[in-house]
Each structure stands twice: as C-alpha cells, then as structure tokens.
Design a protein around this motif. Structure first.
Motif, short mmCIF file in Angstrom:
data_model
loop_
_atom_site.label_atom_id
_atom_site.label_comp_id
_atom_site.label_asym_id
_atom_site.label_seq_id
_atom_site.Cartn_x
_atom_site.Cartn_y
_atom_site.Cartn_z
N GLN A 254 0.83 -1.21 0.00
CA GLN A 254 0.00 0.00 0.00
C GLN A 254 0.86 1.26 0.00
OE1 GLN A 254 -2.95 0.49 -0.70
NE2 GLN A 254 -3.38 2.55 0.00
N LEU A 255 1.95 1.24 0.75
CA LEU A 255 2.85 2.39 0.77
C LEU A 255 3.44 2.62 -0.62
CD1 LEU A 255 3.89 4.43 2.87
CD2 LEU A 255 5.87 2.95 3.17
N GLY A 256 3.81 1.55 -1.31
CA GLY A 256 4.31 1.67 -2.68
C GLY A 256 3.27 2.24 -3.62
N ARG A 257 2.03 1.81 -3.44
CA ARG A 257 0.95 2.34 -4.27
C ARG A 257 0.74 3.83 -4.01
NH1 ARG A 257 -3.17 -2.78 -3.56
NH2 ARG A 257 -2.27 -4.05 -5.23
N LEU A 258 0.80 4.22 -2.74
CA LEU A 258 0.66 5.64 -2.41
C LEU A 258 1.81 6.45 -2.99
CD1 LEU A 258 -0.53 5.35 1.30
CD2 LEU A 258 -1.91 6.07 -0.66
N LYS A 259 3.02 5.90 -2.92
CA LYS A 259 4.18 6.60 -3.49
C LYS A 259 4.00 6.77 -4.99
CE LYS A 259 9.24 6.56 -3.57
NZ LYS A 259 9.36 7.16 -4.86
N ASP A 260 3.59 5.69 -5.68
CA ASP A 260 3.37 5.76 -7.12
C ASP A 260 2.30 6.80 -7.48
OD1 ASP A 260 5.26 3.80 -7.54
OD2 ASP A 260 3.80 2.19 -7.86
N ALA A 261 1.32 6.94 -6.61
CA ALA A 261 0.24 7.91 -6.86
C ALA A 261 0.62 9.32 -6.44
CB ALA A 261 -1.03 7.48 -6.12
N GLY A 262 1.78 9.45 -5.80
CA GLY A 262 2.23 10.77 -5.34
C GLY A 262 1.51 11.27 -4.11
N THR A 263 0.90 10.36 -3.35
CA THR A 263 0.13 10.77 -2.17
C THR A 263 0.71 10.25 -0.85
OG1 THR A 263 -1.37 8.88 -2.43
CG2 THR A 263 -2.02 10.95 -3.48
N MET A 264 1.86 9.61 -0.91
CA MET A 264 2.48 9.08 0.30
C MET A 264 2.91 10.22 1.22
SD MET A 264 5.80 6.57 0.63
CE MET A 264 6.96 7.86 0.21
N GLN A 265 2.68 10.05 2.51
CA GLN A 265 3.06 11.04 3.51
C GLN A 265 4.22 10.50 4.36
OE1 GLN A 265 1.55 14.12 3.61
NE2 GLN A 265 0.60 13.32 1.73
N PRO A 266 5.09 11.39 4.86
CA PRO A 266 6.22 10.93 5.68
C PRO A 266 5.80 10.11 6.90
CG PRO A 266 6.54 13.21 5.03
CD PRO A 266 5.16 12.83 4.58
N THR A 267 4.69 10.46 7.49
CA THR A 267 4.22 9.71 8.66
C THR A 267 3.92 8.26 8.29
OG1 THR A 267 3.27 11.70 9.62
CG2 THR A 267 2.47 9.62 10.48
N GLN A 268 3.45 8.03 7.10
CA GLN A 268 3.16 6.67 6.66
C GLN A 268 4.45 5.87 6.52
OE1 GLN A 268 0.98 8.10 3.26
NE2 GLN A 268 -0.96 7.36 4.10
N VAL A 269 5.51 6.52 6.12
CA VAL A 269 6.81 5.85 6.03
C VAL A 269 7.28 5.46 7.43
CG1 VAL A 269 9.23 6.10 5.34
CG2 VAL A 269 7.40 7.04 3.90
N SER A 270 7.14 6.39 8.38
CA SER A 270 7.53 6.08 9.77
C SER A 270 6.72 4.91 10.31
CB SER A 270 7.32 7.30 10.67
OG SER A 270 8.39 8.19 10.54
N LEU A 271 5.43 4.90 10.04
CA LEU A 271 4.57 3.82 10.50
C LEU A 271 5.03 2.48 9.93
CD1 LEU A 271 1.96 3.16 12.12
CD2 LEU A 271 0.76 3.37 9.95
N ALA A 272 5.34 2.46 8.64
CA ALA A 272 5.78 1.22 7.99
C ALA A 272 7.14 0.76 8.52
CB ALA A 272 5.84 1.40 6.47
N LYS A 273 8.08 1.69 8.66
CA LYS A 273 9.40 1.31 9.19
C LYS A 273 9.27 0.78 10.61
CE LYS A 273 12.48 4.34 6.56
NZ LYS A 273 13.45 5.44 6.70
N TRP A 274 8.52 1.47 11.44
CA TRP A 274 8.32 1.06 12.82
C TRP A 274 7.69 -0.32 12.87
CZ3 TRP A 274 3.91 3.64 16.07
CH2 TRP A 274 3.85 3.06 17.34
N ASN A 275 6.60 -0.50 12.14
CA ASN A 275 5.89 -1.77 12.15
C ASN A 275 6.72 -2.91 11.58
OD1 ASN A 275 3.16 -3.25 12.34
ND2 ASN A 275 3.87 -3.68 10.28
N ASN A 276 7.31 -2.71 10.42
CA ASN A 276 7.95 -3.82 9.72
C ASN A 276 9.29 -4.22 10.33
OD1 ASN A 276 5.65 -3.56 8.22
ND2 ASN A 276 6.67 -3.31 6.26
N CYS A 277 10.04 -3.25 10.83
CA CYS A 277 11.29 -3.61 11.52
C CYS A 277 10.99 -4.33 12.83
CB CYS A 277 12.14 -2.37 11.78
SG CYS A 277 12.89 -1.69 10.29
#
Length: 130
Positions: A48-71
């Motif tokens: 989903q984060l990749g899809r948001l990035k491709d759409a140009g709508t990804m937010q920095p907070t979403q990156v933090s959430l993904a890094k925090w969760n996935n690590c």
C-alpha cells in the motif's frame, strides 16, 4: 522475517520429538500461524505504501509507521523462530539468530522506534512532542 519463517517451518516439520514432528504441536502451530499473519500484514502495508508513493500521495508519517511496524515485526519473528528452534536457535547453523542480530542494527539506522512513534503520535494528536 520470511527467511526465518521459512527455515523454522521446514525445521518444525522435520524435527521429531516424541515420535512426531514438532509442527504437530499446538503451541508451534499457533506461533507459525501468527508469524504468517504478521508477515502478510507487513507485506500489505509495504504494498500500500508503494501504491501511495506511485500515486504521489504518500506522507512521511506513513513511512515512519511502515518502518516502525515492519522492523519490529521482523525482529519479533526472528526471536520467535529462534525460540521454536530451541537450543539450535542460538547457533549460526540457522538463520534466525543471524537475522536477529542484524535487525538490532536495522531498528536503529532506519530511525529508532521512539522517533517513529513520536512522528506517528504527532500525526495522531496534532501535538509535537519532540
């Protein structure tokens, strides 16, 4: 996480204890099922984060959430896999201990959990606690 899961899944099917593979034990199956669930959720979050990035709508907070969760998920899976391996889990013959040690550094260089938590907390509350 996937490497740890794959290795411990195969190990649990081949490791015989009391004339049965340990994969036949409820406790092991619960752990394996939970690992599969958490890995899948992390993959979906990344997709989903990749899809948001491709759409140009990804937010920095979403990156933090993904890094925090996935690590966090990856290190938890490595530790759980190490536990299923029993005494063999602390040897370098199996990958979970190597991945667990590597992930300790990933949690730091991807931004500490505390920083990601504060980024998400700021987004949720609207109040900067840095």
């Amino acid at each position: 996480a996937i490497a740890c899961f794959s290795e411990v899944l195969e190990y649990s099917k081949s490791r015989i204890l009391f004339k049965q593979p340990i994969a036949s034990r409820q406790a092991v199956q619960l752990k394996l099922a939970d690992m599969a669930r958490r890995i899948t959720m992390a993959q979906l979050l990344s997709l989903q984060l990749g899809r948001l990035k491709d759409a140009g709508t990804m937010q920095p907070t979403q990156v933090s959430l993904a890094k925090w969760n996935n690590c966090r998920m990856a290190i938890d899976i490595a530790r759980e896999a190490r536990d299923i391996l029993g005494g063999a889990g602390i040897t370098t013959e199996h990958c979970p201990i190597r991945h667990a040690l590597n992930l300790e550094s990933v949690i730091t260089y991807e931004g500490t959990e505390t920083v990601h938590q504060l980024v998400v907390g700021r987004e949720v509350t609207g109040i900067n606690a840095f």
